[in-house]
Design a protein around this motif. Structure first.
Motif, PDB file in Angstrom:
ATOM      1  N   ASP A 276       0.829  -1.194   0.000  1.00  0.00           N
ATOM      2  CA  ASP A 276       0.000   0.000   0.000  1.00  0.00           C
ATOM      3  C   ASP A 276       0.867   1.249   0.000  1.00  0.00           C
ATOM      4  O   ASP A 276       2.004   1.255   0.483  1.00  0.00           O
ATOM      5  N   ILE A 277       0.306   2.336  -0.515  1.00  0.00           N
ATOM      6  CA  ILE A 277       1.080   3.540  -0.768  1.00  0.00           C
ATOM      7  C   ILE A 277       0.573   4.697   0.060  1.00  0.00           C
ATOM      8  O   ILE A 277      -0.631   4.809   0.322  1.00  0.00           O
ATOM      9  N   ALA A 278       1.493   5.534   0.506  1.00  0.00           N
ATOM     10  CA  ALA A 278       1.172   6.812   1.138  1.00  0.00           C
ATOM     11  C   ALA A 278       1.949   7.881   0.375  1.00  0.00           C
ATOM     12  O   ALA A 278       3.173   7.807   0.279  1.00  0.00           O
ATOM     13  N   MET A 303       5.098   8.667  -8.344  1.00  0.00           N
ATOM     14  CA  MET A 303       4.258   7.532  -8.026  1.00  0.00           C
ATOM     15  C   MET A 303       2.815   8.012  -8.114  1.00  0.00           C
ATOM     16  O   MET A 303       2.448   9.012  -7.505  1.00  0.00           O
ATOM     17  N   SER A 304       2.012   7.331  -8.893  1.00  0.00           N
ATOM     18  CA  SER A 304       0.610   7.704  -9.035  1.00  0.00           C
ATOM     19  C   SER A 304      -0.166   7.218  -7.819  1.00  0.00           C
ATOM     20  O   SER A 304       0.111   6.158  -7.268  1.00  0.00           O
ATOM     21  N   GLY A 309      -5.507  -2.682  -5.629  1.00  0.00           N
ATOM     22  CA  GLY A 309      -6.866  -3.085  -5.969  1.00  0.00           C
ATOM     23  C   GLY A 309      -7.717  -1.954  -6.504  1.00  0.00           C
ATOM     24  O   GLY A 309      -8.832  -2.200  -6.983  1.00  0.00           O
ATOM     25  N   ALA A 310      -7.219  -0.710  -6.445  1.00  0.00           N
ATOM     26  CA  ALA A 310      -7.979   0.414  -6.990  1.00  0.00           C
ATOM     27  C   ALA A 310      -8.085   0.285  -8.506  1.00  0.00           C
ATOM     28  O   ALA A 310      -7.236  -0.328  -9.160  1.00  0.00           O
ATOM     29  N   GLU A 311      -9.124   0.875  -9.072  1.00  0.00           N
ATOM     30  CA  GLU A 311      -9.361   0.789 -10.508  1.00  0.00           C
ATOM     31  C   GLU A 311      -9.136   2.142 -11.166  1.00  0.00           C
ATOM     32  O   GLU A 311      -9.419   3.186 -10.578  1.00  0.00           O
ATOM     33  N   LEU A 312      -8.624   2.089 -12.388  1.00  0.00           N
ATOM     34  CA  LEU A 312      -8.428   3.272 -13.215  1.00  0.00           C
ATOM     35  C   LEU A 312      -9.200   3.040 -14.510  1.00  0.00           C
ATOM     36  O   LEU A 312      -8.846   2.169 -15.299  1.00  0.00           O
ATOM     37  N   ALA A 313     -10.290   3.780 -14.686  1.00  0.00           N
ATOM     38  CA  ALA A 313     -11.188   3.566 -15.824  1.00  0.00           C
ATOM     39  C   ALA A 313     -10.754   4.419 -17.003  1.00  0.00           C
ATOM     40  O   ALA A 313     -10.648   5.643 -16.895  1.00  0.00           O
ATOM     41  N   PRO A 323      -0.151  -5.414  -6.691  1.00  0.00           N
ATOM     42  CA  PRO A 323       0.545  -5.399  -5.397  1.00  0.00           C
ATOM     43  C   PRO A 323       1.899  -4.706  -5.457  1.00  0.00           C
ATOM     44  O   PRO A 323       2.371  -4.193  -4.444  1.00  0.00           O
ATOM     45  N   GLU A 324       2.541  -4.703  -6.611  1.00  0.00           N
ATOM     46  CA  GLU A 324       3.831  -4.021  -6.750  1.00  0.00           C
ATOM     47  C   GLU A 324       3.661  -2.579  -7.221  1.00  0.00           C
ATOM     48  O   GLU A 324       4.599  -1.956  -7.715  1.00  0.00           O
ATOM     49  N   MET A 325       2.422  -2.045  -7.113  1.00  0.00           N
ATOM     50  CA  MET A 325       2.098  -0.654  -7.420  1.00  0.00           C
ATOM     51  C   MET A 325       2.148  -0.339  -8.910  1.00  0.00           C
ATOM     52  O   MET A 325       2.239   0.816  -9.295  1.00  0.00           O
TER      53      MET A 325
END
Length: 677
Positions: A276-278, A303-304, A309-313, A323-325
């Motif tokens: 996970d990213i911050a 880093m975006s 698991g988030a989606e980019l439509a 998992p590796e971003m």
């Protein structure tokens, strides 16, 4: 007149028209040659050549038995090659066969029209392979040629030799094409973009230098690809040079020679964890136009934002954060992608990992690269690292590796030669013996050494840097900017980027200097002219992509908003399209009515005279002269028609006498009233 022109004019009409049609057909089929099997191109050329010989020698066309044999042979070879007769490749192969075969039975005008329509359809199929600007121009030229052939087939003789003029046919075809272009543009702008009816064609030629695996020595040829991979335009200031990394596939599995992406079946599992990213600091907004990748990963600037698991439509494509971003697509990206994105230069990824997850990220194949592993063990055992906590120790070991690269005689080169030909221990050969390589070699060795010292590490591939000069407002990232770097894990800080290439070739990273192929002949003779020509062409191609290929439904809705629609949607788009079709239909009807009316002065005057006398009850033949009309009036109506007859005779004299004045129109009206009374 040249000898070629004299020879051409002496040809019989059938021969000349056949030559012209065969030339147009060859131009239509030519873009398919790279995508057809070699035997198909050879048989097609043989059939077209056979038809040219028949036209030249005025022979009879082959019998239907010959044609049936060719069909059976061609169909059988198509089935053996593609294992099917259905689908894009097999269908186009058979369509080319029908086009060439139909020329061998041109016995009537009906057969010629079948060839024309097959040609029009083949022009459309060219866009299944490429929508590049050159392909569009070529398609327009071949369309013009086919229309000229259609006009030529219906023209009567127009010269002294009894032959219709190809020049006249070409001009008429050009005027017809010019009349159709505005209609085409309007329909293109307003026709709804509904998948899969829109956007089916894809580019099949894109190569980015990225894949889901990296083999030692494989990126040499890829790095020499100087074609454009993406175009980027930032809304604000540019990121600094050492932050211009576009994150692509992440490679974690190593078999001693090849790095591979993680198994997607455990991409969300507990074994690999969730990085996970911050993000920290302001976001950089940018627009990206990405060429076809043919891999299921979208490389975005590091880093975006977005959790695992988030989606980019995107239009017709939804990506998921891995998992590796990295951003994963459900299929290889084979079409051009345009999107708006953001990135944070400050980020923290994978702050916590358990013991099992760390063990996965330090895994190395047994019995491979023993000398490198021994070298790493000796470095890790040095007293300066003995009492350091795990986090500072990992950072100190990474710094020591970079210092060794800078101090030793490592060489950054595009031609390191092939590794692994004499030994399976490729890292040993690179790190301890030859020390020649580029980003792939340095990143691989760095990750292996970090893992050998019990520090989790992995390889990240993507792009780094761009051309120093923008093109048409866009920064150009080329396939030559393909890059590989490393990440290692530090407890409390997560994954940290480390680029070993910067230690041996700092210009590659600090100045974004991409790997370049050797220039061609023109580039060697006049580099300035070559760069100007290439920049001009790429700018023109970018305009084509931005304005035409990337014209989407959102562009349509924005256009509707500018036209006054408060809530642009599919209904509003349909209304606008219906309005345009109605206007075009009315304009067409008005043009037909206008074109059917007489346009020269005498024809208009004759129409007025006959209409006026018709209302008075007198019907005059339209093909006769005014003098003949006067004689008819006297014969039919006697003295009552004398004023009208005299007016017509004066008109007849005025038409041929240079100084005579035409009679006043009012006198004819008065004469018509006398006749009507």
């Amino acid at each position: 007149m040249t000898a070629l022109a004299r020879w051409w004019n002496r040809l019989p009409r059938d021969t000349r028209d056949s030559y012209f049609l065969l030339a147009v057909i060859t131009a239509v089929i030519a873009p398919h040659a790279d995508h057809l099997p070699l035997w198909s191109s050879a048989l097609t050329a043989l059939m077209l050549g056979w038809r040219a010989v028949i036209a030249a020698q005025q022979r009879t066309l082959p019998s239907r038995w010959w044609l049936a044999l060719i069909i059976v042979l061609y169909t059988g070879l198509t089935g053996l090659t593609f294992r099917t007769l259905i689908g894009r490749e097999a269908g186009i192969t058979l369509l080319v066969m029908l086009m060439a075969l139909k020329t061998l039975e041109l016995r009537a005008r009906r057969d010629a029209f079948v060839v024309f329509f097959l040609g029009f359809f083949l022009i459309l199929t060219q866009f299944l392979y490429s929508q590049a600007l050159l392909m569009a121009v070529w398609s327009l030229l071949t369309l013009w040629g086919l229309l000229a052939a259609v006009v030529l087939a219906q023209m009567p003789s127009t010269d002294a030799n009894g032959l219709p003029s190809i020049g006249i046919a070409a001009r008429r075809a050009a005027s017809t094409t010019a009349l159709g272009l505005p209609v085409m543009v309007l329909l293109f702008v307003l026709f709804p973009r509904i998948a899969p009816l829109w956007g089916v064609p894809t580019e099949a030629i894109g190569k980015t230098g990225l894949s889901n695996q990296l083999e030692f020595g494989a990126m040499n040829e890829i790095a020499n690809d100087d074609s454009i991979a993406m175009r980027v335009r930032f809304d604000g200031p540019l990121p600094p040079p050492d932050q211009r990394y576009f994150r692509g596939p992440v490679l974690t599995r190593f078999d001693g020679k090849t790095w591979r992406a993680p198994d997607p079946r455990v991409s969300e599992g507990w074994l690999r964890g969730r990085d996970d990213i911050a993000t920290r600091g302001p976001a950089l907004s940018y627009e990206m136009t990405l060429e076809p990748l043919r891999i299921p990963v979208l490389p975005l600037l590091e880093m975006s934002p977005g959790r695992v698991g988030a989606e980019l439509a995107l239009p017709d494509l939804t990506l998921v954060r891995g998992p590796e971003m990295q951003w994963l697509a459900p299929r290889p990206i084979t079409e051009r992608v345009r999107l708006q994105a953001t990135a944070h230069l400050g980020w923290l990824v994978g702050e916590r990992r358990n013991r099992i997850q760390r063990a996965v990220d330090v895994d190395l194949p047994p019995s491979r690269n023993p000398r490198t592993l021994a070298w790493a063990a000796a470095l890790a055992a040095e007293p300066r690292f003995a009492n350091l906590p795990p986090g500072p120790r990992a950072e100190a070991l990474a710094a020591a590796l970079l210092a060794h690269i800078r101090s030793a005689d490592f060489v950054y080169t595009l031609t390191p030669g092939r590794y692994g030909e004499t030994t399976p221990h490729v890292i040993d050969e690179f790190w301890l013996d030859r020390r020649l390589g580029f980003c792939e070699h340095f990143a691989s060795a760095f990750v292996v050494l970090m893992r050998a010292m019990d520090v989790p590490a992995r390889i990240v591939t993507g792009f780094q840097g761009w051309d120093p000069e923008p093109q048409d407002g866009y920064l150009v990232v080329r396939n030559a900017n393909a890059h590989a770097w490393a990440e290692y894990w530090v407890e409390g800080k997560g994954w940290l980027r480390s680029d070993p290439t910067a230690a041996v070739a700092p210009n590659r990273v600090s100045q974004g200097v991409a790997l370049r192929p050797q220039p061609g002949v023109l580039g060697q003779l006049n580099p300035t002219l070559w760069r100007a020509l290439r920049t001009g062409w790429e700018t023109l191609n970018n305009r084509w992509q931005q304005l035409v290929l990337n014209y989407s439904r959102q562009n349509q809705f924005d256009l509707l908003k500018r036209l006054g629609f408060s809530q642009p949607d599919w209904t509003a788009l349909g209304q606008a399209l219906a309005g345009v079709i109605l206007v075009l239909a009315l304009a067409g009807a008005a043009w037909i009515r206008w074109s059917s009316r007489p346009h020269d002065a005498w024809s208009r005057q004759r129409a007025r005279i006959t209409a006026l006398l018709r209302r008075a009850g007198v019907v005059l033949p339209a093909h006769e002269s005014p003098a003949a009309w006067a004689r008819n009036l006297r014969r039919q109506h006697g003295q009552k028609a004398e004023p009208a007859a005299q007016w017509l005779e004066r008109l007849e004299r005025a038409r041929y006498a240079p100084d005579a004045e035409p009679p006043p129109w009012g006198e004819l009206r008065a004469a018509a009233r006398m006749l009507r009374a």
